[in-house]
Design an enzyme around this catalytic site. Structure first.
Site, mmCIF file in Angstrom:
data_model
loop_
_atom_site.group_PDB
_atom_site.id
_atom_site.type_symbol
_atom_site.label_atom_id
_atom_site.label_comp_id
_atom_site.label_asym_id
_atom_site.label_seq_id
_atom_site.Cartn_x
_atom_site.Cartn_y
_atom_site.Cartn_z
ATOM 1 N N ALA A 233 -7.828 31.436 7.975
ATOM 2 C CA ALA A 233 -7.132 31.017 6.871
ATOM 3 C C ALA A 233 -8.133 30.431 5.671
ATOM 4 O O ALA A 233 -9.190 29.818 5.744
ATOM 5 C CB ALA A 233 -6.222 29.487 7.095
ATOM 6 N N LYS B 27 -2.304 35.171 13.492
ATOM 7 C CA LYS B 27 -2.764 34.242 12.540
ATOM 8 C C LYS B 27 -3.205 32.907 13.337
ATOM 9 O O LYS B 27 -2.055 32.280 13.817
ATOM 10 C CB LYS B 27 -1.898 34.145 11.562
ATOM 11 C CG LYS B 27 -2.427 33.112 10.388
ATOM 12 C CD LYS B 27 -3.013 33.819 9.233
ATOM 13 C CE LYS B 27 -3.245 32.899 7.996
ATOM 14 N NZ LYS B 27 -3.705 33.573 6.967
#
Length: 220
Positions: free
Chosen positions: A114, A38
């Site tokens: 994101a 991430k």
């Protein structure tokens, strides 16, 4: 260096991480040395928590590092805004260098942003820029609900215009979807009619993850 695959959502809150985790688990089960990364996560506590996206991705592939998102911010807003509010600038070039270093030791690295393709990671760059810069194919995740056709087609159109390869589309059946949403279960069929050039799968159909792992491993 192993292959990079970008996982992009058509929106926030559509189960992008859940889909990525299922893919990561399947890759591990197949003996693929994969990583789940991430880039940046917002709305996090000071210390990484078990339910954070970055932590879940790391757990899915049983990787030793990273164990959380590469950059974490407390404020639950877009990354660029969170960085401004907290006075901690996000140097995306450094983050990308870290991803490439991680990918050096793996066969395949799933890279999750994101939000959607255009959600600002910085005020000048987004996930689409990352995909283009590294020539990484993109797996698109959308929600099986009313409105997903427009969101998905817009995302695919931007990938086309940018010259990025789309590995395919995964429509995720979200828990709590209103029972009166009659589009559920039909959205994939409509998208297939509109974009017959792309492989598509839906998480409500048994065996979907093996299908998607095939796309990811082969580069489609």
């Amino acid at each position: 260096m192993g292959r990079l695959v970008i996982v992009a959502g058509t929106d926030t809150g559509i189960g992008k991480t859940w889909v990525s985790c299922r893919i990561g688990e399947a890759l591990y089960a197949h003996g693929v040395d994969a990583r789940g990364v991430k880039l940046v996560e917002t709305g996090t506590p000071i210390e990484p928590s078990p339910d954070e996206d970055g932590v879940l991705l790391a757990r899915a592939t049983r990787q030793a590092f990273p164990v959380a998102a590469l950059r974490r911010y407390r404020t639950p807003v877009a990354a660029a805004e969170a960085a401004d509010r907290e006075g901690v600038p996000l140097d995306l070039s450094k983050v990308e260098a870290e991803v490439l270093a991680i990918a050096e030791a793996a066969e395949l690295t799933l890279v999750e942003g994101a939000g959607g393709l255009f959600a600002p990671l910085t005020w000048k760059r987004n996930l689409l820029d990352v995909a283009r810069r590294h020539g990484a194919p993109v797996l698109v995740v959308g929600a099986d609900r009313l409105g997903t056709i427009n969101h998905t087609l817009l995302t695919l159109a931007m990938l086309d215009l940018s010259g990025c390869t789309c590995l395919g589309v995964v429509l995720n059946r979200l828990p709590g979807t209103p029972s009166d949403d009659v589009s559920v279960g039909t959205n994939l069929r409509q998208l297939q009619r509109l974009r017959p050039d792309l492989p598509m799968a839906e998480t409500a159909v048994e065996g979907w993850v093996e299908t998607v792992v095939g796309w990811v491993r082969s580069g489609r």
